[in-house]
Design a protein around this motif. Sequence first.
Motif, PDB file in Angstrom:
ATOM      1  N   UNK A  94      89.646-133.104 -33.725  1.00  0.00           N
ATOM      2  CA  UNK A  94      89.561-132.610 -35.106  1.00  0.00           C
ATOM      3  C   UNK A  94      88.179-132.007 -35.379  1.00  0.00           C
ATOM      4  N   UNK A  95      87.147-132.705 -34.859  1.00  0.00           N
ATOM      5  CA  UNK A  95      85.781-132.215 -35.042  1.00  0.00           C
ATOM      6  C   UNK A  95      85.593-130.856 -34.357  1.00  0.00           C
ATOM      7  N   UNK A  96      86.137-130.811 -33.185  1.00  0.00           N
ATOM      8  CA  UNK A  96      86.003-129.585 -32.399  1.00  0.00           C
ATOM      9  C   UNK A  96      86.645-128.400 -33.131  1.00  0.00           C
ATOM     10  N   UNK A  97      87.828-128.626 -33.710  1.00  0.00           N
ATOM     11  CA  UNK A  97      88.525-127.551 -34.435  1.00  0.00           C
ATOM     12  C   UNK A  97      87.714-127.137 -35.652  1.00  0.00           C
ATOM     13  N   UNK A  98      87.146-128.112 -36.319  1.00  0.00           N
ATOM     14  CA  UNK A  98      86.334-127.774 -37.499  1.00  0.00           C
ATOM     15  C   UNK A  98      85.123-126.917 -37.111  1.00  0.00           C
ATOM     16  N   UNK A  99      84.490-127.281 -35.976  1.00  0.00           N
ATOM     17  CA  UNK A  99      83.326-126.504 -35.526  1.00  0.00           C
ATOM     18  C   UNK A  99      83.737-125.061 -35.210  1.00  0.00           C
ATOM     19  N   UNK A 100      84.844-124.964 -34.509  1.00  0.00           N
ATOM     20  CA  UNK A 100      85.320-123.614 -34.145  1.00  0.00           C
ATOM     21  C   UNK A 100      85.648-122.790 -35.394  1.00  0.00           C
ATOM     22  N   UNK A 101      86.269-123.487 -36.383  1.00  0.00           N
ATOM     23  CA  UNK A 101      86.644-122.766 -37.604  1.00  0.00           C
ATOM     24  C   UNK A 101      85.405-122.315 -38.375  1.00  0.00           C
ATOM     25  N   UNK A 102      84.359-123.121 -38.250  1.00  0.00           N
ATOM     26  CA  UNK A 102      83.130-122.764 -38.956  1.00  0.00           C
ATOM     27  C   UNK A 102      82.441-121.554 -38.311  1.00  0.00           C
ATOM     28  N   UNK A 103      82.742-121.311 -37.025  1.00  0.00           N
ATOM     29  CA  UNK A 103      82.139-120.154 -36.354  1.00  0.00           C
ATOM     30  C   UNK A 103      82.769-118.832 -36.801  1.00  0.00           C
ATOM     31  N   UNK A 104      83.973-118.957 -37.227  1.00  0.00           N
ATOM     32  CA  UNK A 104      84.733-117.720 -37.543  1.00  0.00           C
ATOM     33  C   UNK A 104      84.082-116.897 -38.662  1.00  0.00           C
ATOM     34  N   UNK A 105      83.674-117.499 -39.771  1.00  0.00           N
ATOM     35  CA  UNK A 105      83.066-116.701 -40.834  1.00  0.00           C
ATOM     36  C   UNK A 105      81.833-115.936 -40.363  1.00  0.00           C
ATOM     37  N   UNK A 106      81.016-116.574 -39.450  1.00  0.00           N
ATOM     38  CA  UNK A 106      79.837-115.885 -38.925  1.00  0.00           C
ATOM     39  C   UNK A 106      80.237-114.599 -38.204  1.00  0.00           C
ATOM     40  N   UNK A 107      81.274-114.767 -37.418  1.00  0.00           N
ATOM     41  CA  UNK A 107      81.723-113.595 -36.641  1.00  0.00           C
ATOM     42  C   UNK A 107      82.283-112.513 -37.558  1.00  0.00           C
ATOM     43  N   UNK A 108      82.988-112.982 -38.616  1.00  0.00           N
ATOM     44  CA  UNK A 108      83.536-112.004 -39.561  1.00  0.00           C
ATOM     45  C   UNK A 108      82.415-111.277 -40.295  1.00  0.00           C
ATOM     46  N   UNK A 109      81.390-112.057 -40.575  1.00  0.00           N
ATOM     47  CA  UNK A 109      80.243-111.442 -41.239  1.00  0.00           C
ATOM     48  C   UNK A 109      79.603-110.386 -40.350  1.00  0.00           C
ATOM     49  N   UNK A 110      79.667-110.641 -39.072  1.00  0.00           N
ATOM     50  CA  UNK A 110      79.121-109.665 -38.130  1.00  0.00           C
ATOM     51  C   UNK A 110      80.024-108.441 -37.991  1.00  0.00           C
ATOM     52  N   UNK A 111      81.094-108.480 -38.700  1.00  0.00           N
ATOM     53  CA  UNK A 111      81.987-107.301 -38.691  1.00  0.00           C
ATOM     54  C   UNK A 111      83.007-107.309 -37.610  1.00  0.00           C
ATOM     55  N   UNK A 112      83.181-108.445 -37.017  1.00  0.00           N
ATOM     56  CA  UNK A 112      84.156-108.495 -35.926  1.00  0.00           C
ATOM     57  C   UNK A 112      85.224-109.503 -36.247  1.00  0.00           C
ATOM     58  N   UNK A 113      86.050-109.136 -37.147  1.00  0.00           N
ATOM     59  CA  UNK A 113      87.153-110.034 -37.481  1.00  0.00           C
ATOM     60  C   UNK A 113      88.066-110.141 -36.278  1.00  0.00           C
ATOM     61  N   UNK A 114      88.272-111.323 -35.858  1.00  0.00           N
ATOM     62  CA  UNK A 114      89.002-111.502 -34.599  1.00  0.00           C
ATOM     63  C   UNK A 114      90.490-111.682 -34.880  1.00  0.00           C
ATOM     64  N   UNK A 115      91.182-110.853 -34.331  1.00  0.00           N
ATOM     65  CA  UNK A 115      92.633-110.886 -34.520  1.00  0.00           C
ATOM     66  C   UNK A 115      93.277-111.010 -33.152  1.00  0.00           C
ATOM     67  N   UNK A 116      94.127-111.988 -33.053  1.00  0.00           N
ATOM     68  CA  UNK A 116      94.797-112.173 -31.765  1.00  0.00           C
ATOM     69  C   UNK A 116      96.177-111.533 -31.836  1.00  0.00           C
ATOM     70  N   UNK A 117      96.453-110.739 -30.823  1.00  0.00           N
ATOM     71  CA  UNK A 117      97.758-110.090 -30.793  1.00  0.00           C
ATOM     72  C   UNK A 117      98.480-110.495 -29.519  1.00  0.00           C
ATOM     73  N   UNK A 118      99.766-110.647 -29.624  1.00  0.00           N
ATOM     74  CA  UNK A 118     100.509-110.995 -28.409  1.00  0.00           C
ATOM     75  C   UNK A 118     101.977-110.817 -28.635  1.00  0.00           C
ATOM     76  N   UNK A 119     102.694-111.036 -27.602  1.00  0.00           N
ATOM     77  CA  UNK A 119     104.151-110.938 -27.705  1.00  0.00           C
ATOM     78  C   UNK A 119     104.771-112.265 -27.394  1.00  0.00           C
ATOM     79  N   UNK A 120     105.861-112.494 -28.061  1.00  0.00           N
ATOM     80  CA  UNK A 120     106.576-113.727 -27.806  1.00  0.00           C
ATOM     81  C   UNK A 120     107.897-113.365 -27.161  1.00  0.00           C
TER      82      UNK A 120
END
Lengths: 264, 196
Positions: free
Chosen positions: A238-264
């Motif tokens: 749970x802690x690990x997921x929270x840390x990872x989620x907290x990294x996302x806004x930084x990256x978005x701020x850097x202008x690199x909104x990360x979008x995962x694309x794939x096929x199912x």
Amino acid sequence: MRHLTEEELVGRYYDARGGESEPNAAAALHLDTCPECAEAYAALENDVAEMRFAEPPARNAAYGERVWAQLAGSLTAYENRKWSWLRGSVWRGLGYAAACAVLVACAFIGGRLWERREARIAAGNTHPAQRPAQQPPQRVVVVVLSDHLDRSERLLVELKHTDADSDEMVSPLRDEARSLLAANRICQKNAKQEDDPALATALSHLDHVLAELASQPGGLNKQTITRLQEEMNADGLLFEVRVLRSRIPDQQAAGAARTEKGTI
Amino acid sequence: MVSNVRMDKNDHAAIQAVLSGDKNAYGALVVRHSQSLFRVAYRITGNEADADDVVQEAFLRGYQKLEGFESRSNFGTWIYRIAVRCALDRIGSRKVDESRRVGDENDPEQDQLQVADRSAGPDRLLLSGEIAALQQMAMQSLTPTERTAFVLRHMEDCSAEEIGAALGIVPNAAKQTVFRAVQKLRVRLASLRVKI
């Protein structure tokens, strides 16, 4: 006995004079044995023998020279004719080559257009149910990592605080885990491709938990829930997921909104 | 035979020279074959001036078609056929004296009467001349194809195959054409024979 016709008699007369490659032997034999036909043949011979036509006037030895003298001026030497023919043939050849090139180009373009039109018609006429099985329609799923981590965090929080004895609480967990499992695998695959080992490891742990929740044989029981809670705590997932989620806004701020694309 | 083979070789050598650009080499071919062409042309056309024209026209056509001449063929035979075709064209296009033709066809007695009127004279040569003229008239009554076929068979001793090749018809048709010509001539000359 059939008598010879006048035509056969005439034929026989010229056969007898020679020159024919296939003389009529039967007619000759008949004339030897038939007096009537022999008489008619003799009459024909007399008639034809009397046909004396005027002989051509004599032409002296110089006649050929005279003909040539009259003719020579109107003739063109063959060498010149050959060259003029050659010049004509070059242009004619170029004309044929150009015509062939145009023909080939037209055939090529026509073929391409026809192919496209056929493909369009085939695509328009084919019912979705009739489309080939080897090319099933592919759903494009856009998975936003931050959303996925949000949902995963909520699931883990619920799992941590769930009452293992209550079926009402366990059943939604399983449904949510099934829903998250596919998205998690896409994110995990993408993390490996982008060489992000921290994210890949966390998602791998998450995958294990989600798989246990989604597909436990016989359904989720108290022991399974308790074991998963202990494992989650031990791994600090749970802690690990929270840390990872907290990294996302930084990256978005850097202008690199990360979008995962794939096929199912 | 030997002289024919030699002539063939000479003809082929001359043809090669002509095709290589030596126009004057054709002169040798003209000199060599003009007599035989004149003979057949005269027999078909029955006219000296026409025969001379036919000879010239045949050699001119021959020169123009010389590239198409097959080396295994005999030039004499080839140019002879061209001359026959030229002569046939000439008598086919020549305007005939219609009144004389109509008189010949509509009044068969006329020939007999002409002979009767003039044979009263003592001069046999004159009679011979009249006979020849009537025979020539009988020849004029034939169609151009019949006349040509008859000349080739009766005077030139050509076979049915050769006549067919010259006229562009099959040998059997050539035989029938010769037969029709002989049949017509016999009828035409019958009255003359009776009077003589």
